[in-house]
Design an enzyme around this catalytic site. Structure first.
Site, PDB file in Angstrom:
ATOM      1  N   SER A  98      43.288  41.829  43.248  1.00 56.90           N
ATOM      2  CA  SER A  98      44.193  42.698  44.120  1.00 56.90           C
ATOM      3  C   SER A  98      45.642  42.546  43.615  1.00 56.90           C
ATOM      4  CB  SER A  98      44.158  42.026  45.464  1.00 56.90           C
ATOM      5  OG  SER A  98      44.893  42.828  46.350  1.00 56.90           O
ATOM      6  N   ARG A 102      48.245  51.062  52.958  1.00 59.50           N
ATOM      7  CA  ARG A 102      47.274  51.485  52.052  1.00 59.50           C
ATOM      8  C   ARG A 102      47.190  53.057  52.297  1.00 59.50           C
ATOM      9  NH1 ARG A 102      44.320  48.284  47.983  1.00 59.50           N
ATOM     10  NH2 ARG A 102      44.745  46.394  48.420  1.00 59.50           N
ATOM     11  N   LYS A 113      34.487  46.870  50.957  1.00 58.73           N
ATOM     12  CA  LYS A 113      34.147  45.771  50.194  1.00 58.73           C
ATOM     13  C   LYS A 113      32.645  45.243  50.706  1.00 58.73           C
ATOM     14  CE  LYS A 113      37.789  45.218  47.614  1.00 58.73           C
ATOM     15  NZ  LYS A 113      37.746  45.906  46.478  1.00 58.73           N
ATOM     16  N   ASP A 124      38.430  51.180  41.499  1.00 59.85           N
ATOM     17  CA  ASP A 124      38.272  49.620  41.986  1.00 59.85           C
ATOM     18  C   ASP A 124      36.975  49.140  41.755  1.00 59.85           C
ATOM     19  OD1 ASP A 124      39.511  47.609  43.586  1.00 59.85           O
ATOM     20  OD2 ASP A 124      38.147  47.946  44.891  1.00 59.85           O
ATOM     21  N   ARG A 181      41.672  41.793  54.850  1.00 62.09           N
ATOM     22  CA  ARG A 181      40.160  41.343  54.804  1.00 62.09           C
ATOM     23  C   ARG A 181      40.321  39.882  55.538  1.00 62.09           C
ATOM     24  NH1 ARG A 181      38.237  39.947  50.729  1.00 62.09           N
ATOM     25  NH2 ARG A 181      40.232  40.464  49.221  1.00 62.09           N
ATOM     26  N   HIS A 211      34.397  44.488  39.322  1.00 62.92           N
ATOM     27  CA  HIS A 211      35.806  44.894  40.035  1.00 62.92           C
ATOM     28  C   HIS A 211      36.721  45.450  39.190  1.00 62.92           C
ATOM     29  CE1 HIS A 211      39.009  43.447  43.010  1.00 62.92           C
ATOM     30  NE2 HIS A 211      38.666  44.491  43.250  1.00 62.92           N
ATOM     31  N   LYS A 246      45.145  47.818  38.947  1.00 63.94           N
ATOM     32  CA  LYS A 246      44.095  48.569  38.773  1.00 63.94           C
ATOM     33  C   LYS A 246      44.224  50.060  39.122  1.00 63.94           C
ATOM     34  CE  LYS A 246      40.860  46.199  41.138  1.00 63.94           C
ATOM     35  NZ  LYS A 246      42.067  45.368  41.518  1.00 63.94           N
ATOM     36  N   THR A 247      44.747  50.199  40.304  1.00 65.48           N
ATOM     37  CA  THR A 247      44.839  51.687  40.957  1.00 65.48           C
ATOM     38  C   THR A 247      45.844  52.396  40.241  1.00 65.48           C
ATOM     39  OG1 THR A 247      43.946  50.944  42.967  1.00 65.48           O
ATOM     40  CG2 THR A 247      45.091  53.129  42.995  1.00 65.48           C
TER      41      THR A 247
END
Ligand code: ATP
Ligand code: MN
Length: 559
Positions: free
Chosen positions: A263, A347, A224, A282, A81, A244, A267-268
């Site tokens: 990040s 990713r 996002k 997410d 990003r 988030h 989480k994933t």
């Protein structure tokens, strides 16, 4: 005079415009011509089949099919990003709600119009323009209709995976979208346009409910962008709390867990759990009736991915999934997940149903029982797990600590502490206090247990210690879900005032307490005080918004 909202209206019908038999063609052509689209030249492909998007990506963008059937794409120069190039339009309908500052940088309406027209003009030069219509938010009460207009089949497929895919009937009745993304990422912003500091521009206009992307092809900007809109609309329009976080639900007990974290904190990885159904990886909303996912897919990191450590994610990489910036062996088309020569941020985007235990629809009718705050502490100071009081939970949510580790960015030789409020600073739109107070009252009324988990370093800081083995973190999470951790004996962790369990099944007990895990006690005490001071400094900005219980829930500093 702003350009009329002609594009969304024109695209609104349930038709494939490129089909000659389409009865709407003549009328739509006229509207499109008015908007400046050259309809003799441009073909619009709306919600095209995945197979067709594959063919176009291969034919026009040089995409490759991997050995397992995923589409391998490259996003060009930008592989992450561009937060410094993100802008929010300053206009009367939203200006009083926005948290203006370095995260939400102002742009005037006129400049937005210039960039919007530039994007449409660029799209106009393409032979194919892709449109994807889908939803954000699984709860029909709080969902919005999103339209993506883009020039790359890869971007259309990405949003096909990440948004909630409409049924045929829903697509037929789609009507006008609530939010439109114009992605002309291949084309640069003009640096002489007022306020443009680079050739990249990612901008959101809440009055128009539109987003324009110029000068970056990183697909995650669109994902996002939708999140930013939900971070605005959920609290302001619906009175619901957007977060988030990832979320899953126990198969037997039906207990919901939220995992907050910045990040790279897990989480994933940690929400994909064979014993639990995945709600999402997410972005979620904690609503008045439970928890729902905003998205229709997951966006997993691929760095060092292996079938052994992360089987669910590994197997989700197949036909329909998009591998982004992943190096592959041309001889056998096998991705090399250990190769970071393109970027560390490799990713894969896949529809959520590619995870075997996905809960479809991605919604739970109960409130969370456990809230887990994930942090990747490269200083090895925070314990692998600690139990938080409600005041500590509020403190850590506002502080939003993790650390960037050496290797992820050029010139980062020491771990860099990052305090990103609400574990979400780059995407939050309203003042952090608004999300924090909603969270506090929800936690109060549901009495959810709250845990701080360090997925980062143990036994020393970056360089001497090592990253907490995934199997230990998973064992800790299993103990939270089975309830066994709740009945453990706890000791107080000095300075940070955290409660640490003295034993957790499957984890060596010396790992649980950093003081015991470090060999060099002196070095440990020095780092502990250093990190405590960093927290204290970072929390200064929030002190006037919280009560004294929250203020004193952070580490006590001596210097
Ligand atoms: P993003 O918000 O960017 O999607 P995320 O919070 O979803 O980030 P993950 O994609 O889950 O983060 O990344 C965590 C990474 O750290 C994975 O590559 C995972 O393999 C690795 N990892 C190593 N050790 C651990 C651990 N103990 N717990 C969690 N993840 C770990
Ligand atoms: Mn993730």
């Amino acid at each position: 005079m702003p350009t009329p909202h002609v594009t969304p209206f024109v695209l609104g019908a349930n038709s494939y415009f490129y089909h000659p038999e389409n009865a709407f063609l003549g009328k739509d052509l006229e509207y499109f011509s008015q908007a400046g689209f050259d309809m003799d030249h441009v073909q619009l492909k709306r919600n095209a089949p995945v197979a067709e998007l594959y063919e176009d990506a291969i034919r026009y963008e040089g995409a490759i099919i991997s050995a397992s059937g995923a589409l391998i794409n490259f996003s060009g120069k930008k592989t992450g990003r561009s937060p410094k190039d993100k802008r929010i339009v300053y206009e009367e309908t939203s200006k009083d709600d926005i948290w203006w500052g370095p995260v939400n940088i102002k742009m005037d309406e006129h400049t937005f119009e210039i960039n919007r027209e530039r994007a449409i003009d660029y799209l106009n030069t393409r032979d194919n323009v892709y449109v994807f219509d889908g939803f954000a938010g699984w709860d029909p009460k709080y969902r919005i209709k999103v339209r993506v207009v883009c020039a790359r089949a890869y971007h259309a497929l990405f949003m096909n995976n990440m948004l909630i895919r409409p049924t045929e009937e829903e697509l037929a009745q789609f009507g006008e979208p609530d939010f439109v993304i114009y992605n002309a990422g291949q084309f640069p912003a003009n640096r002489f346009t007022t306020g443009m500091t680079s050739t990249t521009s990612v901008e959101i206009n809440f009055k128009r409910m539109e987003m324009v992307i110029l000068g970056t092809e990183y697909a995650g900007e669109m994902k996002k962008g939708v999140f930013s809109v939900m971070h605005y609309l959920q609290p302001v329009k619906f009175g619901q709390l957007s977060l988030h976080s990832s979320a899953n639900i126990g198969m037997e007990k039906g207990d919901v867990t939220l995992f907050f974290g910045l990040s790279g904190t897990g989480k994933t990885t940690l929400s994909a759990d064979p014993n639990r159904e995945l709600i999402g990886d997410d972005e979620h909303v904690w609503s008045d009736t439970g928890v729902f996912n905003i998205e229709g897919g997951c966006y997993a990191k691929c760095i060092n991915l292996s079938a052994e450590k992360e089987p669910e994610i590994y197997r989700a990489i197949r036909f329909g999934s998009i591998l982004e910036n992943v190096v592959f062996n041309p001889a056998n088309r096998l991705p090399d997940y250990d190769d970071v020569s393109t970027t560390e941020n490799t990713r894969c985007a896949y529809p959520i149903e590619y995870i075997p235990n996905a809960r479809i629809p991605c919604i739970a009718d109960q409130h969370p029982s456990n809230i887990i705050m994930l942090t990747c502490d490269a200083y090895g100071v925070l314990p692998p797990v600690s139990k938080l009081t409600s005041a500590q939970a509020q403190y850590h949510f506002l502080a939003g600590y993790t650390s960037k580790t050496p290797g992820t960015e050029d010139g980062v030789l020491e771990p860099i502490p990052t305090f990103s409020t609400c574990y979400s600073a780059p995407f939050i739109v309203l003042h952090p206090g608004r999300y924090a107070s909603m969270l506090a009252s929800k936690m109060e009324s549901t009495q959810a247990s709250c845990w701080l988990i360090n997925t980062g370093w143990v036994g020393g800081k970056f360089g001497t210690g090592s990253r907490c083995p995934l199997k230990y973190t998973r064992a800790i999470i299993n103990a939270i879900h089975s309830g066994s951790i709740a009945s453990a004996t706890y000791t107080t962790y000095d300075i940070f005032g955290l409660q640490i369990p003295t034993s957790v099944e499957g984890v060596p007990s010396e790992v649980l307490n950093p003081r015991m895990a470090w060999e060099d006690t002196e070095a440990f005490e020095k780092e502990r005080i250093r990190l405590a001071n960093m927290f204290a400094k970072a929390f200064k900005g929030f002190e006037d918004q919280v009560d004294s219980a929250v203020k004193s829930a952070g580490p006590t500093v001596t210097i």
